[in-house]
Motif scaffolding. Structure first.
Motif, PDB file in Angstrom:
ATOM      1  N   GLN A 184      -2.987  11.834   9.423  1.00  0.00           N
ATOM      2  CA  GLN A 184      -2.840  10.518   9.330  1.00  0.00           C
ATOM      3  C   GLN A 184      -3.748   9.519   9.732  1.00  0.00           C
ATOM      4  O   GLN A 184      -4.136   8.484   9.143  1.00  0.00           O
ATOM      5  CB  GLN A 184      -1.166  10.260   9.801  1.00  0.00           C
ATOM      6  CG  GLN A 184      -0.147  10.948   9.232  1.00  0.00           C
ATOM      7  CD  GLN A 184       0.212  10.823   7.769  1.00  0.00           C
ATOM      8  OE1 GLN A 184      -0.268   9.577   7.255  1.00  0.00           O
ATOM      9  NE2 GLN A 184       0.536  11.686   7.048  1.00  0.00           N
ATOM     10  N   LEU A 240      -6.014   6.679   7.823  1.00  0.00           N
ATOM     11  CA  LEU A 240      -5.999   5.309   8.065  1.00  0.00           C
ATOM     12  C   LEU A 240      -7.454   5.139   8.238  1.00  0.00           C
ATOM     13  O   LEU A 240      -7.947   3.967   8.096  1.00  0.00           O
ATOM     14  CB  LEU A 240      -5.162   4.902   9.410  1.00  0.00           C
ATOM     15  CG  LEU A 240      -5.040   3.678   9.581  1.00  0.00           C
ATOM     16  CD1 LEU A 240      -4.512   2.721   8.557  1.00  0.00           C
ATOM     17  CD2 LEU A 240      -4.227   3.172  10.837  1.00  0.00           C
ATOM     18  N   PRO A 263      -1.143   0.792   1.835  1.00  0.00           N
ATOM     19  CA  PRO A 263      -0.281   0.910   2.770  1.00  0.00           C
ATOM     20  C   PRO A 263       0.803  -0.457   2.658  1.00  0.00           C
ATOM     21  O   PRO A 263       1.842  -0.537   2.917  1.00  0.00           O
ATOM     22  CB  PRO A 263      -0.742   0.955   4.189  1.00  0.00           C
ATOM     23  CG  PRO A 263      -1.932   1.708   4.015  1.00  0.00           C
ATOM     24  CD  PRO A 263      -2.418   1.125   2.644  1.00  0.00           C
ATOM     25  N   SER A 317       4.696  -0.809   1.564  1.00  0.00           N
ATOM     26  CA  SER A 317       5.672  -1.187   2.627  1.00  0.00           C
ATOM     27  C   SER A 317       6.269  -2.399   1.975  1.00  0.00           C
ATOM     28  O   SER A 317       7.547  -2.421   2.052  1.00  0.00           O
ATOM     29  CB  SER A 317       5.020  -1.702   3.704  1.00  0.00           C
ATOM     30  OG  SER A 317       5.795  -2.339   4.742  1.00  0.00           O
ATOM     31  N   ASP A 332       4.704  -7.629   4.935  1.00  0.00           N
ATOM     32  CA  ASP A 332       3.638  -7.105   4.355  1.00  0.00           C
ATOM     33  C   ASP A 332       3.807  -7.688   2.855  1.00  0.00           C
ATOM     34  O   ASP A 332       2.850  -7.508   2.059  1.00  0.00           O
ATOM     35  CB  ASP A 332       3.997  -5.606   4.032  1.00  0.00           C
ATOM     36  CG  ASP A 332       3.296  -5.040   5.369  1.00  0.00           C
ATOM     37  OD1 ASP A 332       2.278  -5.327   5.699  1.00  0.00           O
ATOM     38  OD2 ASP A 332       3.792  -3.758   5.716  1.00  0.00           O
ATOM     39  N   ARG A 362      -3.628  -2.398  12.147  1.00  0.00           N
ATOM     40  CA  ARG A 362      -2.868  -1.394  12.169  1.00  0.00           C
ATOM     41  C   ARG A 362      -3.443   0.026  13.036  1.00  0.00           C
ATOM     42  O   ARG A 362      -2.750   0.739  13.418  1.00  0.00           O
ATOM     43  CB  ARG A 362      -2.693  -0.803  10.452  1.00  0.00           C
ATOM     44  CG  ARG A 362      -1.718  -1.872   9.722  1.00  0.00           C
ATOM     45  CD  ARG A 362      -0.368  -1.779  10.052  1.00  0.00           C
ATOM     46  NE  ARG A 362       0.460  -3.052   9.536  1.00  0.00           N
ATOM     47  CZ  ARG A 362       0.762  -3.034   8.399  1.00  0.00           C
ATOM     48  NH1 ARG A 362       0.934  -2.062   7.559  1.00  0.00           N
ATOM     49  NH2 ARG A 362       1.307  -4.013   7.675  1.00  0.00           N
TER      50      ARG A 362
END
Length: 790
Positions: A172, A176, A231, A235, A248, A289
């Motif tokens: 993950q 990202l 993302p 979201s 978001d 993030r």
């Protein structure tokens, strides 16, 4: 166009006959596995899953999957990850699962709804970590059955394993990081092209060069919008499908609007483009993030690091001599040898030898602790001086270090009121922001139409409440990790919120202010029986008790003396039959004595003996109470009937002391304080004090070996000292101060930037930078909790 499977979105093979009726419509399925999953979802009445999901399910291969799950029912495998627990006196099993395939809140809802149909089964799914805490009645289901139920609705579940989970976390993080890297590279390229465009405005750049630069900028910005920013879209979509608005949503609107308008201007050759603002905005957001993810991982490393300290091998002593085996191959009742300097490979009781043990990995206390025969040692702690022989008492999931991980995971899903307050503020803030953006657009549309879109875009970007959303959870995560580092296991989210507000601290005596290790100092026969006989009778009765008093009688147990028909009388004593005769042991009132100065033994006719027990005060109890007394009302609520409890309270400097109280009386005393407006914390052993612990504003228990797994306290002191509670209060106050600072910082930033953005004084790229910097400031402020020397 070929048909797509309604469940997994894979192509449906030509000639496939697999269909499922969903909401009255026949939907195509690619294979019997997907059809079986869809049928299971519909049969459970969970068709809402298909309405609210945001991503397709995974392609199914049920027969092979389900066959492989049977291995988890093997006892030699289960001890690695299954723990025992109790609920209502009935045995239950508990396991922490990793679940693949969770893509949104609808997935968690589906899994929980499906499993909760089974009587006695409980599951709590954490969407963020993709883990679930599953418990069930021990004799009602097999683990493979429950994993099969999860597989039947399209998810792959397996017992949580640290290495595999870390690998998943690494994946993950890499994903990202790839999004951030792509956004960063594209931003640099687009910014260079933007400089050329801006320069061209002053030197009459020819239109075909200008158009070429715009198309190249579009080429670089498109992967950022379509991949790096995913993302935020997912979201926002999940929130909308769940009937909510989250932070978001304005981010996604800003990115898509800016990109869409710039594409239109590029295509038509008319108007301005802001590809550099879109790319930079996304890049800054993703940096925030990434920082948030790393902060969370850093805060959760403490539990992982503890597990890694468990050695891989152990020295097993058997009839064939000593041999080195894998620590995972140990079972309860195995005897192992631990040499000086080695870590303990499993929880166990010392049966030979004595040594000093470093228990810092559990308690945060660097001072070595002397341990002798009969004491319990825990996996991962270090033997410092002499060789020891241990009888293994817990392996795998039942070991204390693994219990801590499960308890922390269970606490992670809950939120304190201050976090809910921040969520409520954010829930109102985002709709207000959208309305403000609409009003801004309408004003500028009539005042200066060519600027309306970009001013509105700046408002959406600059006022995004990212920092507000991070203000509370970032601080709580770091505060909880800091408390664990100091030997304080947070079991409830309300701990950090309640600790700074306490006004009264109530302490049980036995096992809390004292060590709870009783020794027999006086035996006084009161009838015709001699010392040996009354001790044998008392030991036979106390063999059925878990009370600390019972430990003092165990050395006097005789195999020929056996008690039957035993009854535990809460707060009074024990009764039972030996050779057909009824006996009682406990308080003076329970046994018919006129005094409460000891433990009495009686039969149906007369008192038989009086016993006097001694217990040692905890080494730091007096210092801790001395530090707490000037700031809190400190009192003792003891069930010990001995009036000497009052003398002990006076020695400690406690304002008030009550002895000989039943659990109900303790609860009544505490409720009197609460009715006077006091915020009360109760310190007890978590077993005999269950009613008062449950009623307290905050319950604190001393961690005592296997009792830890069943303890329902909000906070557990993992070591043998009381002093960490002082550190805990300090950390809680620091956490509250950090939360207030974070909220103030985020709200002040938004209050300052709103008028500037509405007035058109903040271009989109500066708005993106300011918003991201405010989020990074909140994260950095929260991380101070992990760095502060407390």
């Amino acid at each position: 166009m070929s048909l797509r499977c309604f469940h997994c979105a894979e192509p449906v093979p030509a000639g496939s006959q697999f269909h499922t009726i969903i909401d009255g419509v026949s939907q195509p399925m690619c294979c019997p596995g997907c059809a079986a999953v869809a049928d299971a979802i519909l049969a459970a009445g969970l068709s809402d899953y298909y309405r609210y999901r945001t991503e397709p399910g995974a392609k199914q291969d049920l027969p092979s999957e389900i066959a492989s799950l049977a291995a988890y029912d093997l006892q030699e495998v289960q001890h690695e990850f299954i723990a025992n627990s109790q609920q209502g006196g009935k045995p239950r099993l508990e396991v922490l699962l990793s679940i693949d395939g969770i893509s949104c809140a609808a997935c968690a809802w589906l899994i929980e709804k499906h499993l909760h149909r089974l009587a006695g089964v409980r599951i709590d799914v954490n969407t963020t970590t993709q883990r679930a805490l599953l418990s069930w009645p021990e004799h009602d289901y097999k683990l493979s059955q429950l994993l099969t139920e999860i597989a039947s609705i399209g998810y792959r579940a397996a017992p949580f394993q640290l290495d595999s989970q870390e690998q998943e976390n690494a994946k993950q993080s890499q994903k990202l990081l790839l999004r951030v890297g792509l956004a960063g590279l594209a931003t640099m390229q687009v910014m260079m092209l933007a400089v050329a465009l801006y320069t061209g405005y002053f030197h009459d750049l020819e239109s075909h060069y200008r158009d070429f630069i715009r198309w190249v900028s579009l080429l670089f910005a498109t992967p950022v919008v379509l991949y790096s920013a995913q993302p935020f879209y997912f979201s926002a979509t999940r929130a909308l499908l769940g009937g909510r608005i989250n932070m978001d949503l304005p981010v996604s609107i800003a990115i898509l609007l800016a990109y869409g308008a710039s594409v239109k201007a590029t295509w038509l050759g008319v108007g301005e483009v802001y590809f550099e603002s879109v790319s930079m905005f996304t890049f800054f957001l993703l940096l925030g993030r990434l920082a948030e993810q790393r902060a969370r991982r850093k805060a959760s490393e403490h539990a992982s690091n503890r597990q890694k300290l468990i050695p891989l091998t152990a020295r097993l002593i058997s009839a064939d001599g000593e041999q080195q085996i894998a620590a995972s191959g140990l079972s309860c009742d195995h005897v192992i040898r631990v040499l000086p300097g080695e870590r303990i490979p499993a929880d166990g009781v010392i049966i030979a030898g004595q040594s000093d043990i470093n228990e810092a990995m559990l308690t945060g206390e660097q001072q070595p602790v002397p341990r002798n025969v009969g004491d319990t040692l825990y996996a991962g702690t270090i033997n410092l001086q002499q060789p020891l022989q241990l009888k293994v008492t817990a392996v795998g999931a039942a070991m204390r270090v693994n219990t801590i991980v499960r308890l922390q995971e269970a606490a992670a899903a809950s939120k304190p009121e201050i976090a809910k307050l921040a969520d409520r503020i954010a829930n109102y803030f985002v709709p207000a922001l959208l309305l403000l953006a609409l009003a801004t657009y309408l004003f500028w549309h009539f005042y200066q139409p060519e600027q309306a879109f970009w001013v509105t875009l700046s408002v959406l970007v600059a006022t995004c409440p990212c920092a507000l959303a991070l203000a509370t959870p970032a601080a709580l995560t770091c505060g909880t990790a800091k408390m664990t580092e100091h030997g304080l296991l947070v079991r409830s989210a309300r701990v950090l919120e309640t600790l700074p507000k306490l006004t009264s601290l109530l302490f049980d005596k036995t096992g809390t202010l004292t060590e709870g290790q009783f020794t027999l100092t006086t035996v006084e026969p009161l009838a015709t029986l001699d010392n040996h006989t009354v001790l044998s009778i008392a030991a036979a009765l106390e063999a059925h008790s878990s009370h600390p008093y019972a430990q003092a009688f165990r050395p006097y147990a005789q195999p020929q003396w056996r008690a039957s028909d035993n009854q535990n009388h809460l707060g009074q004593g024990i009764s039972g039959s030996i050779d057909g005769k009824r006996y009682r042991i406990g308080t003076g009132q329970f046994c018919g004595a006129s005094s409460e100065d000891g433990i009495y033994l009686a039969d149906d006719q007369q008192l038989l003996a009086r016993f006097v027990l001694a217990d040692k005060l905890r080494v730091d109890a007096k210092h801790t109470i001395g530090q707490l007394s000037p700031h809190y009302h400190c009192a003792m609520l003891s069930g010990d009937p001995n009036p000497q409890a009052v003398m002990l309270a006076q020695e400690l400097g406690l304002e008030d002391a009550h002895f000989g109280l039943s659990p109900e009386q303790k609860l009544a005393q505490m409720q009197q304080l609460q009715q006077r407006g006091q915020r009360v914390a109760m310190f007890g052993d978590g077993v005999n004090d269950a009613p008062v612990l449950a009623g307290a504003d905050l319950s604190v228990a001393m961690g005592q070996g296997t009792d830890l797994a069943q303890c329902s306290a909000d906070l557990i002191l993992l070591g043998s000292r009381l002093a960490p509670v002082l550190t805990g209060i300090t950390i809680a106050k620091q956490t509250h101060r950090i939360i207030r600072q974070n909220l103030t910082l985020s709200l002040c930033y938004n209050a300052a930037v709103v008028p500037l953005a509405v007035c058109g004084l903040v271009p989109p790229y500066l708005a993106a930078a300011g918003m991201s910097l405010s989020s990074l400031a909140v994260l950095g402020n929260s991380l101070r909790l992990l760095k502060d020397k407390t």
